[in-house]
Design a protein around this motif. Sequence first.
Motif, short mmCIF file in Angstrom:
data_model
loop_
_atom_site.label_atom_id
_atom_site.label_comp_id
_atom_site.label_asym_id
_atom_site.label_seq_id
_atom_site.Cartn_x
_atom_site.Cartn_y
_atom_site.Cartn_z
N LEU A 74 0.79 -1.23 0.00
CA LEU A 74 0.00 0.00 0.00
C LEU A 74 0.82 1.28 0.00
CD1 LEU A 74 -2.74 -1.11 2.53
CD2 LEU A 74 -3.01 -0.79 0.06
N TYR A 75 2.09 1.20 0.40
CA TYR A 75 2.88 2.42 0.45
C TYR A 75 2.85 3.14 -0.89
CZ TYR A 75 4.87 1.20 4.99
OH TYR A 75 5.05 0.90 6.32
N SER A 76 2.53 4.41 -0.85
CA SER A 76 2.52 5.30 -2.03
C SER A 76 1.54 4.87 -3.13
CB SER A 76 3.93 5.45 -2.62
OG SER A 76 4.80 5.98 -1.64
N GLU A 77 0.55 4.08 -2.78
CA GLU A 77 -0.49 3.67 -3.75
C GLU A 77 -1.77 4.46 -3.47
OE1 GLU A 77 -0.72 1.59 -6.35
OE2 GLU A 77 1.37 0.93 -6.22
N VAL A 78 -2.27 5.13 -4.48
CA VAL A 78 -3.55 5.82 -4.36
C VAL A 78 -4.63 4.82 -4.73
CG1 VAL A 78 -5.00 7.68 -5.25
CG2 VAL A 78 -2.53 8.05 -4.93
N VAL A 79 -5.60 4.66 -3.83
CA VAL A 79 -6.70 3.73 -4.05
C VAL A 79 -8.00 4.49 -3.83
CG1 VAL A 79 -7.83 1.61 -3.27
CG2 VAL A 79 -5.33 1.76 -3.27
N SER A 80 -8.91 4.41 -4.78
CA SER A 80 -10.23 5.02 -4.62
C SER A 80 -11.17 3.99 -3.99
CB SER A 80 -10.78 5.44 -5.98
OG SER A 80 -12.14 5.81 -5.86
N PHE A 81 -11.95 4.41 -3.00
CA PHE A 81 -12.93 3.50 -2.43
C PHE A 81 -13.92 3.05 -3.50
CE2 PHE A 81 -12.43 3.63 2.31
CZ PHE A 81 -12.69 2.28 2.53
N ASP A 82 -14.09 3.85 -4.55
CA ASP A 82 -14.96 3.45 -5.66
C ASP A 82 -14.46 2.19 -6.35
OD1 ASP A 82 -16.59 5.64 -5.18
OD2 ASP A 82 -15.66 6.87 -6.75
N ASP A 83 -13.15 1.93 -6.30
CA ASP A 83 -12.56 0.77 -6.96
C ASP A 83 -12.43 -0.44 -6.04
OD1 ASP A 83 -12.27 2.26 -9.28
OD2 ASP A 83 -10.24 2.92 -8.74
N VAL A 84 -12.62 -0.26 -4.75
CA VAL A 84 -12.50 -1.36 -3.81
C VAL A 84 -13.73 -2.25 -3.94
CG1 VAL A 84 -12.38 -1.97 -1.35
CG2 VAL A 84 -11.06 -0.03 -2.24
N PRO A 85 -13.54 -3.56 -4.10
CA PRO A 85 -14.69 -4.47 -4.26
C PRO A 85 -15.54 -4.52 -2.99
CG PRO A 85 -12.65 -5.72 -4.11
CD PRO A 85 -12.27 -4.28 -4.16
N LEU A 86 -16.84 -4.71 -3.19
CA LEU A 86 -17.74 -4.76 -2.04
C LEU A 86 -18.30 -6.15 -1.86
CD1 LEU A 86 -21.00 -4.76 -2.90
CD2 LEU A 86 -20.47 -2.42 -3.45
N GLU A 87 -18.75 -6.37 -0.65
CA GLU A 87 -19.36 -7.64 -0.26
C GLU A 87 -20.77 -7.35 0.22
OE1 GLU A 87 -17.69 -10.95 2.56
OE2 GLU A 87 -18.45 -9.33 3.83
N VAL A 88 -21.72 -8.19 -0.17
CA VAL A 88 -23.06 -8.11 0.40
C VAL A 88 -22.99 -8.89 1.71
CG1 VAL A 88 -25.49 -8.67 0.12
CG2 VAL A 88 -24.14 -7.93 -1.86
N ALA A 89 -23.01 -8.17 2.81
CA ALA A 89 -22.89 -8.81 4.12
C ALA A 89 -24.15 -9.60 4.45
CB ALA A 89 -22.62 -7.77 5.20
#
Length: 137
Positions: free
Chosen positions: A7-22
Amino acid sequence: MSLNESLYSEVVSFDDVPLEVARPGITRKAYATDEVMIVWNTVEKGLELRPHSHEDFDQLVFILEGEADYYVDGVAHHMGPRDLMLVQRGKEHYIDVTSGPCVNIDIFVPPRADYAHLTAWVANLAHKEPLTIGAQS
């Protein structure tokens, strides 16, 4: 390899993070380092209420969108956008959305072991592969 190394120096958008149906009415996605976890929950109004507690960590609750009554030990705390509340470990708590959907960001220190599968996508960053939840082949 630790999560931090990927993760160091990586820009990650929450829009790109996969989601789970809990479960019906709630989805979640997570970003975690080796020391902290942020879980983005989208909670629909009318969600089945499930009081619970955590013995291993406090839970910092941040409401980003919507409104909810957040119960701690049976006491309702009305929360709206930009409101924060710290839930002490061992205290029974749950969310009852009053205007939604409600985006509830939870912060856990240390990261929750039972949510580790939500951060399996981190392994794909180094390989520039699509982000997915769960075991990788």
